[in-house]
Write a protein that holds these residues in place. Structure first.
Motif, mmCIF file in Angstrom:
data_model
loop_
_atom_site.group_PDB
_atom_site.id
_atom_site.type_symbol
_atom_site.label_atom_id
_atom_site.label_comp_id
_atom_site.label_asym_id
_atom_site.label_seq_id
_atom_site.Cartn_x
_atom_site.Cartn_y
_atom_site.Cartn_z
ATOM 1 N N ILE A 58 -1.309 -8.664 -2.142
ATOM 2 C CA ILE A 58 -2.440 -7.795 -2.336
ATOM 3 C C ILE A 58 -2.072 -6.513 -2.856
ATOM 4 N N LEU A 59 -2.090 -6.063 -3.957
ATOM 5 C CA LEU A 59 -1.253 -4.756 -4.529
ATOM 6 C C LEU A 59 -2.529 -3.857 -4.640
ATOM 7 N N GLU A 60 -2.225 -2.543 -4.122
ATOM 8 C CA GLU A 60 -2.971 -1.455 -4.423
ATOM 9 C C GLU A 60 -2.839 -0.996 -5.807
ATOM 10 N N LYS A 61 -4.148 -0.584 -6.294
ATOM 11 C CA LYS A 61 -4.152 -0.464 -7.741
ATOM 12 C C LYS A 61 -3.460 1.280 -8.015
ATOM 13 N N PRO A 62 -2.942 1.726 -9.046
ATOM 14 C CA PRO A 62 -3.008 0.747 -9.992
ATOM 15 C C PRO A 62 -1.938 0.009 -10.188
ATOM 16 N N VAL A 63 -1.628 -1.231 -10.897
ATOM 17 C CA VAL A 63 -0.266 -2.183 -10.802
ATOM 18 C C VAL A 63 0.582 -1.260 -10.744
ATOM 19 N N ALA A 64 0.932 -0.439 -11.979
ATOM 20 C CA ALA A 64 2.153 0.262 -11.805
ATOM 21 C C ALA A 64 1.919 1.501 -12.702
ATOM 22 N N VAL A 65 3.175 2.388 -12.704
ATOM 23 C CA VAL A 65 3.098 3.805 -13.398
ATOM 24 C C VAL A 65 2.817 3.518 -15.096
ATOM 25 N N ASN A 66 3.178 2.288 -15.594
ATOM 26 C CA ASN A 66 3.063 2.003 -16.907
ATOM 27 C C ASN A 66 3.204 0.453 -17.055
ATOM 28 N N SER A 67 2.747 0.104 -18.252
ATOM 29 C CA SER A 67 2.406 -1.513 -18.578
ATOM 30 C C SER A 67 3.664 -2.061 -18.678
ATOM 31 N N ALA A 68 4.880 -1.439 -18.799
ATOM 32 C CA ALA A 68 6.210 -1.967 -18.906
ATOM 33 C C ALA A 68 6.641 -2.420 -17.446
ATOM 34 N N CYS B 34 6.623 -4.462 -5.198
ATOM 35 C CA CYS B 34 5.949 -5.856 -5.384
ATOM 36 C C CYS B 34 7.133 -6.850 -5.653
ATOM 37 N N LEU B 35 7.971 -6.433 -6.664
ATOM 38 C CA LEU B 35 9.276 -7.397 -6.736
ATOM 39 C C LEU B 35 9.906 -8.043 -5.719
ATOM 40 N N ALA C 10 0.847 -1.009 0.087
ATOM 41 C CA ALA C 10 -0.008 -0.095 -0.040
ATOM 42 C C ALA C 10 0.962 1.172 0.050
ATOM 43 N N VAL C 11 1.527 1.253 -0.862
ATOM 44 C CA VAL C 11 2.693 2.498 -1.154
ATOM 45 C C VAL C 11 2.013 3.338 -2.354
ATOM 46 N N ASN C 12 2.813 4.223 -2.618
ATOM 47 C CA ASN C 12 2.444 5.370 -3.640
ATOM 48 C C ASN C 12 2.906 4.390 -4.979
ATOM 49 N N GLU C 13 2.393 4.961 -6.070
ATOM 50 C CA GLU C 13 2.287 4.271 -7.478
ATOM 51 C C GLU C 13 3.864 4.115 -8.044
ATOM 52 N N ASP C 14 4.502 5.106 -7.552
ATOM 53 C CA ASP C 14 5.690 5.073 -8.163
ATOM 54 C C ASP C 14 6.725 3.916 -7.591
ATOM 55 N N VAL D 249 -1.172 -12.736 -7.572
ATOM 56 C CA VAL D 249 -1.120 -11.165 -6.881
ATOM 57 C C VAL D 249 -2.633 -10.743 -7.281
ATOM 58 N N MET D 250 -3.117 -10.173 -6.444
ATOM 59 C CA MET D 250 -4.376 -9.700 -6.496
ATOM 60 C C MET D 250 -4.409 -8.227 -6.160
ATOM 61 N N VAL D 251 -5.050 -7.341 -7.225
ATOM 62 C CA VAL D 251 -5.268 -6.175 -7.296
ATOM 63 C C VAL D 251 -6.344 -5.224 -6.603
ATOM 64 N N ASN D 252 -6.184 -4.530 -5.895
ATOM 65 C CA ASN D 252 -7.340 -3.855 -5.041
ATOM 66 C C ASN D 252 -8.207 -2.915 -5.829
#
Length: 343
Positions: free
Chosen positions: A114-124, A102-103, A92-96, A140-143
C-alpha cells in the motif's frame, strides 16, 4: 455452501513511516477516523501489525508506545532483514522517498504494498516502481482515498440519474504553492501533492483517462512560483472538464461540481449534495433543479477503513484493487502535461 478458505485468515502488516499520514493524524479529533494508516490497519480485525520502521526516533517511540507488541526499527532495511516478510507493507513516507522505499519493499516480496499518493515525484521514478513490481509479481495499491469513500461512490452511481454530462469543475484552493522548479526533487508543491487527488477522482468517476490539457489563468508570484492555474480537458463523456487550483488562498477547500442535462452533483471535503430536475416552483412551464431528498448520506464516508478492507478482500481473492498502481501513474502523467505549461 462453499466457504472461502481465507475468510478467517489474519494478515500481517508492517509500516514504513510513522509520521502524520502513517500515524499521528489518527489523533485528530476533527477528522473522520480512522485517518491514518496505523489506525486503519488496527481497526481491521483481519490484520495484525507486526512492525514499523522510521528514521525519526521520536515518531517511532510514540508509535511503539501505542501499538503494543509490534517491533520497531530505525530503517526499513533492518526491518526486512529481521522479521519474516509480512503480507502487507504500507509505505507512508515523504514523496521524495517513495521510490526508494517502494523498491525496497518490492524486493522483500510481500503479498501487497500500500503506497501513499502520489506514486513518486515524477513519472520516470513511477515507471521504475512499476517495472520492479511487475518483475517481482508484487501488486501495489495507491491510497487515492476518495475512491473508497461512500459519498464519492454514491456520486458515481448518481451520475446515471443526471443525464448527459455537460460540465465538470474540480477546485482545490490552499496556501501551498502550485509549482516551482526548485521543489521538483522533494515534491513539496500542491500540483503533485493535492492535484493528484483532483485528477484521479475525475478520471475514476468517468472511467476515462484525462489527457491533452489546455492550461489558462497561470499566475506566478514575484519568485516565479506558480500560484494559480486552470486546466481544461475534453473526453468522450464530458466535453468540458476544468481543474482549477490556487496556492494563494487563506483557506483549504477541495470540491467537484458536476452538471448534467437532468441534474447536478456537488461534493467535496465536508459536503455532498445531489440535485435532480423537477417542475419549477418559481416559473410556470419551466423545470428547475431541486435537492434530491431521497438520497441518504452516510454518517461516515469510511474512506480509510474501506481502503484497508479492499486490501483484505484482494488478498482473499474476492476483489480487484480499486486504486491500482497503473491508474495512479496515469494521474501523474496528466500532472506532468499540465506542468509543461508552467515552464
Amino acid at each position: 455452501m462453499s466457504v472461502n478458505p481465507n475468510s478467517s485468515k489474519i494478515y500481517t502488516a508492517a509500516l514504513v513511516g510513522t509520521g502524520r499520514i502513517g500515524f499521528s493524524l489518527g489523533f485528530d479529533k476533527k477528522r473522520e477516523q480512522p485517518a491514518s494508516h496505523t489506525m486503519a490497519l488496527l481497526g481491521n480485525k483481519r490484520i495484525k501489525i507486526v512492525a514499523a520502521a522510521d528514521t525519526d526516533e521520536e515518531n517511532l517511540a510514540k508509535w511503539k508506545r501505542f501499538v503494543k507488541g509490534a517491533q520497531t526499527f530505525s530503517s526499513s532495511a533492518k526491518m526486512y532483514n529481521t522479521i519474516p516478510t509480512p503480507d502487507i507493507i504500507t509505505i507512508a513516507v515523504n514523496e521524495d522517498s517513495h521510490m526508494k522505499e517502494c523498491l525496497a519493499a518490492i524486493e522483500a516480496k510481500p503479498r501487497l504494498i500500500i503506497l501513499e499518493k502520489p506514486v513518486a515525484v515524477n513519472s520516470a521514478q513511477a515507471a521504475e516502481i512499476s517495472a520492479a513490481a511487475d518483475k517481482a509479481g508484487v501488486p501495489v495499491m495507491v491510497n487515492h482515498e476518495r475512491r473508497f469513500a461512500a459519498d464519492y461512490n454514491m456520486a458515481k452511481d448518481y451520475l446515471k440519474k443526471i443525464g448527459t454530462l455537460q460540465t465538470i469543475r474540480g477546485e482545490l484552493y490552499s496556501g501551498l504553492r502550485i509549482y516551482g522548479k526548485e521543489f521538483e526533487e522533494d515534491g513539496t508543491y500542491s500540483l503533485l501533492h493535492d492535484g493528484t487527488h483532483l485528477v484521479d477522482i475525475i478520471s475514476w468517476l468517468l472511467d476515462e483517462k484525462l489527457s491533452a490539457p489546455v492550461v489558462t489563468g497561470i499566475f506566478k508570484d514575484d519568485k516565479d512560483v506558480v500560484r494559480n492555474f486552470s486546466a481544461h480537458f475534453s473526453t468522450e463523456f464530458c466535453s468540458e472538464i476544468t481543474i482549477s487550483m490556487s496556492g494563494r488562498s487563506r483557506f483549504f477547500t477541495f470540491g467537484l461540481d458536476i452538471l448534467g442535462t437532468e441534474g447536478r452533483i456537488c461534493l467535496g471535503n465536508g459536503y455532498a449534495k445531489f440535485y435532480k430536475r423537477k417542475e419549477s416552483n418559481l416559473y410556470t412551464g419551466f423545470f428547475s433543479l431541486a435537492k434530491d431528498k431521497s438520497v441518504r448520506l452516510p454518517k461516515k464516508t469510511g474512506y480509510f477503513a474501506n481502503m484497508i478492507q479492499n486490501a483484505v478482500d484482494f488478498l482473499d481473492n474476492k476483489e480487484k484493487l480499486l486504486s491500482p498502481l497503473s491508474a495512479a501513474i496515469d494521474d501523474l502523467k496528466v500532472l506532468e502535461e499540465i506542468k509543461k505549461f508552467f515552464i
